[in-house]
Design a protein around this motif. Structure first.
Motif, PDB file in Angstrom:
ATOM      1  N   ALA A 186      -3.962  -5.610  -2.275  1.00  0.00           N
ATOM      2  CA  ALA A 186      -3.434  -4.501  -3.053  1.00  0.00           C
ATOM      3  C   ALA A 186      -4.553  -3.626  -3.600  1.00  0.00           C
ATOM      4  O   ALA A 186      -5.644  -4.120  -3.908  1.00  0.00           O
ATOM      5  CB  ALA A 186      -2.592  -5.036  -4.209  1.00  0.00           C
ATOM      6  N   PRO A 187      -4.321  -2.321  -3.732  1.00  0.00           N
ATOM      7  CA  PRO A 187      -5.296  -1.434  -4.363  1.00  0.00           C
ATOM      8  C   PRO A 187      -5.657  -1.925  -5.763  1.00  0.00           C
ATOM      9  O   PRO A 187      -4.814  -2.492  -6.465  1.00  0.00           O
ATOM     10  CB  PRO A 187      -4.561  -0.089  -4.416  1.00  0.00           C
ATOM     11  CG  PRO A 187      -3.554  -0.159  -3.307  1.00  0.00           C
ATOM     12  CD  PRO A 187      -3.115  -1.587  -3.266  1.00  0.00           C
TER      13      PRO A 187
ATOM     14  N   SER B  90       2.170   1.881  -3.445  1.00  0.00           N
ATOM     15  CA  SER B  90       1.061   2.320  -4.284  1.00  0.00           C
ATOM     16  C   SER B  90       0.822   3.816  -4.110  1.00  0.00           C
ATOM     17  O   SER B  90       0.618   4.559  -5.079  1.00  0.00           O
ATOM     18  CB  SER B  90      -0.207   1.537  -3.935  1.00  0.00           C
ATOM     19  OG  SER B  90      -1.305   2.005  -4.696  1.00  0.00           O
ATOM     20  N   GLN B  91       0.885   4.260  -2.859  1.00  0.00           N
ATOM     21  CA  GLN B  91       0.707   5.687  -2.578  1.00  0.00           C
ATOM     22  C   GLN B  91       1.853   6.517  -3.152  1.00  0.00           C
ATOM     23  O   GLN B  91       1.690   7.708  -3.445  1.00  0.00           O
ATOM     24  CB  GLN B  91       0.604   5.910  -1.069  1.00  0.00           C
ATOM     25  CG  GLN B  91      -0.680   5.351  -0.465  1.00  0.00           C
ATOM     26  CD  GLN B  91      -0.668   5.359   1.056  1.00  0.00           C
ATOM     27  OE1 GLN B  91       0.211   5.950   1.674  1.00  0.00           O
ATOM     28  NE2 GLN B  91      -1.651   4.691   1.659  1.00  0.00           N
TER      29      GLN B  91
ATOM     30  N   ASN C 137       0.824  -1.211   0.000  1.00  0.00           N
ATOM     31  CA  ASN C 137       0.000   0.000   0.000  1.00  0.00           C
ATOM     32  C   ASN C 137       0.857   1.260   0.000  1.00  0.00           C
ATOM     33  O   ASN C 137       0.520   2.261  -0.636  1.00  0.00           O
ATOM     34  CB  ASN C 137      -0.946  -0.003   1.202  1.00  0.00           C
ATOM     35  CG  ASN C 137      -2.133  -0.928   0.979  1.00  0.00           C
ATOM     36  OD1 ASN C 137      -2.953  -0.699   0.102  1.00  0.00           O
ATOM     37  ND2 ASN C 137      -2.216  -1.989   1.767  1.00  0.00           N
ATOM     38  N   GLU C 138       1.977   1.202   0.707  1.00  0.00           N
ATOM     39  CA  GLU C 138       2.871   2.363   0.765  1.00  0.00           C
ATOM     40  C   GLU C 138       3.440   2.694  -0.607  1.00  0.00           C
ATOM     41  O   GLU C 138       3.471   3.858  -1.020  1.00  0.00           O
ATOM     42  CB  GLU C 138       4.004   2.080   1.749  1.00  0.00           C
ATOM     43  CG  GLU C 138       4.991   3.222   1.908  1.00  0.00           C
ATOM     44  CD  GLU C 138       6.124   2.877   2.867  1.00  0.00           C
ATOM     45  OE1 GLU C 138       7.297   3.107   2.505  1.00  0.00           O
ATOM     46  OE2 GLU C 138       5.826   2.378   3.967  1.00  0.00           O
TER      47      GLU C 138
END
Length: 491
Positions: free
Chosen positions: A72-73, A57-58, A54-55
């Motif tokens: 996961a997104p 992805s951001q 997630n990190e």
């Protein structure tokens, strides 16, 4: 480039998203991820890259490569593989344009001898005009650039990046040390070595953070002979039959005790004022006298291996002879020529096995006295301290117990543990906690014909105390000491 361009060497499953997306960079450190990067989730002893999906992805990552289920997104492409370390190695090779295919690659594995053999090979190849990169325990050498090493065998991404830089610098060859951890963790996957070298194997690196037992260690070491085109092996090594099981390369052999491709005969130790060395007559595929100014019977094997490798690059035996005669390896039985009265050397021996091997080899030169100066690292196994103390006391005439890297322990606590081992044998000993003072003592009290070994630090140029690395190079300490008036009188 497209993500699919980095997925050519292994099987994978597209969990979500598309492999046709454009990718900017390949990353395996979440802190470096930028928009449109692909992040490979590596699972290590103290971390797990899957926790940072997630990190990244951001941070703008376009894709992640995983080997277990991950939340996961939905806008993130997710690729699942069976082994992300293997995937990283293969992807890194493609990402950097497969630089290993543009050089001759030489990988050297073994419990002992990797570093010395690597430098011997590089010395010979450079002497015949072949620009050669090096990756190893001490440093990475890329042209004129020297980068201190963090691991014997770096992560696969770093290896491939180094290869690419070597190609750019005009290197035609690279020689690298290949550790059992590097093989186990697929750091040298994604390409095939032109030459794979096996020096020897002894029980080592067995523990909770390395190999569960000797069989696991051996299985990892022998993998190199399935990842190279041409193998060169020490046939006198213990367990050699097990090492050769399942090899997929053609083989060339070297040793002392058999009819091999490269054989050392009539081995002779020699002493010169302030220096020690070994010579022999080479037989087999090449025949000429060899002389190396690096002491120790084990260096017969190291040099034999170097000759076997270099015979594939030149038939000029005079250049091979001259290069071997001039080889010096930082911190590996490195002789520091300060006096003709005695021999002073620096060596990396930092466990009982390596210290015992070194001292037994030096005993063969029949020194007046064998003087061993060493300490042990803090926050490490106490057994190592007891064992090294006992070995030094048993094989040395005088042991000088001092400090190494105390880290977060008190130096005197470490020294007391070492003395527990020292007192199990009957060698004389003194305790001098400050390492510079200890070196000064060894020089001031040297007797004609002594061999003095400063053990444990080797190529290191620092001392680690409570989380801080302070500059401390034994060569610098020696240079400062020999300028002192009282020392000049005894040299």
């Amino acid at each position: 480039m497209k993500l699919v361009d980095l997925l050519t060497k292994f099987d994978y499953e597209v969990v979500q998203g598309s492999t046709e997306i454009e990718i900017n960079h390949l990353q395996n450190d979440s802190r470096n991820v930028m928009p449109k990067d692909v992040f490979v989730c590596i699972e290590g002893a103290g971390f797990d890259g899957h926790q940072f999906v997630n990190e990244v992805s951001q941070s703008g990552a376009a894709a992640v490569v995983v080997m277990k289920e991950t939340d996961a997104p939905k806008d993130l492409t997710v690729i699942r593989v069976s082994d992300t370390r293997y995937a990283l190695a293969c992807m890194s090779a493609d990402y950097f344009g497969n630089p290993a295919e543009k050089m001759t690659t030489i990988g050297i594995t073994g419990t002992k001898g990797k570093t010395t053999t690597a430098y011997m090979v590089r010395s010979v190849l450079e002497s015949i005009g072949i620009k050669t990169g090096l990756i190893g325990t001490i440093e990475t050498i890329i042209g004129e650039h020297v980068i201190p090493a963090k691991n014997t065998t770096p992560e696969s991404f770093v290896i491939q990046k180094s290869f690419a830089e070597m190609v750019k610098e005009g290197c035609r060859c690279v020689v690298m040390e290949v550790s059992s951890q590097g093989l186990m963790q697929n750091r040298v996957s994604g390409f095939t070595f032109d030459y794979g070298i096996f020096t020897n194997i002894e029980p080592d690196h067995i523990g909770p953070n390395e190999h569960k037992d000797f069989d696991d260690y051996l299985q990892c070491k022998k993998k190199l002979l399935t990842q190279c085109r041409h193998g060169i092996v020490n046939m006198d090594a213990d367990y050699i039959d097990r090492v050769l099981e399942g090899h997929t390369c053609d083989l060339e052999t070297y040793g002392v005790n058999g009819s091999y491709d490269f054989i050392a005969k009539n081995i002779r130790l020699f002493k010169k004022p302030g220096s020690l060395g070994v010579s022999y007559d080479l037989a087999g595929k090449l025949e000429f006298p060899v002389e190396i100014h690096v002491p120790g019977y084990f260096n017969v094997y190291n040099s034999l291996c170097a000759v076997a490798i270099c015979s594939h690059f030149t038939t000029d035996t005079e250049k091979i002879r001259a290069a071997l005669m001039n080889v010096r390896v930082k911190g590996r039985v490195e002789i520091i020529p300060i006096s003709k009265r005695f021999t002073l050397m620096i060596d990396y021996a930092h466990n009982a096995m390596s210290l015992e091997s070194l001292l037994e080899s030096l005993r063969e030169f029949q020194p007046k006295r064998l003087v061993t100066l060493f300490g042990c690292g803090g926050n490490r196994s106490k057994d190592r301290r007891y064992e090294m103390g006992e070995v030094s006391s048993r094989l040395s005439d005088l042991t000088i117990v001092t400090s190494d890297n105390p880290r977060f322990e008190e130096p005197m606590d470490i020294i007391q543990d070492i003395l527990t081992g020292v007192q199990k044998a009957d060698g004389e000993y003194v305790t001098i906690p400050d390492r510079k003072d200890a070196i000064r003592y060894s020089i001031l009290n040297a007797q004609d014909g002594d061999v003095i070994i400063l053990a444990g630090k080797g190529h290191e140029d620092y001392q680690e105390i409570r989380g801080v690395k302070y500059p401390m190079d034994e060569r610098v300490l020696i240079a400062e000491i020999i300028e002192e008036d009282e020392v000049k009188k005894v040299l």
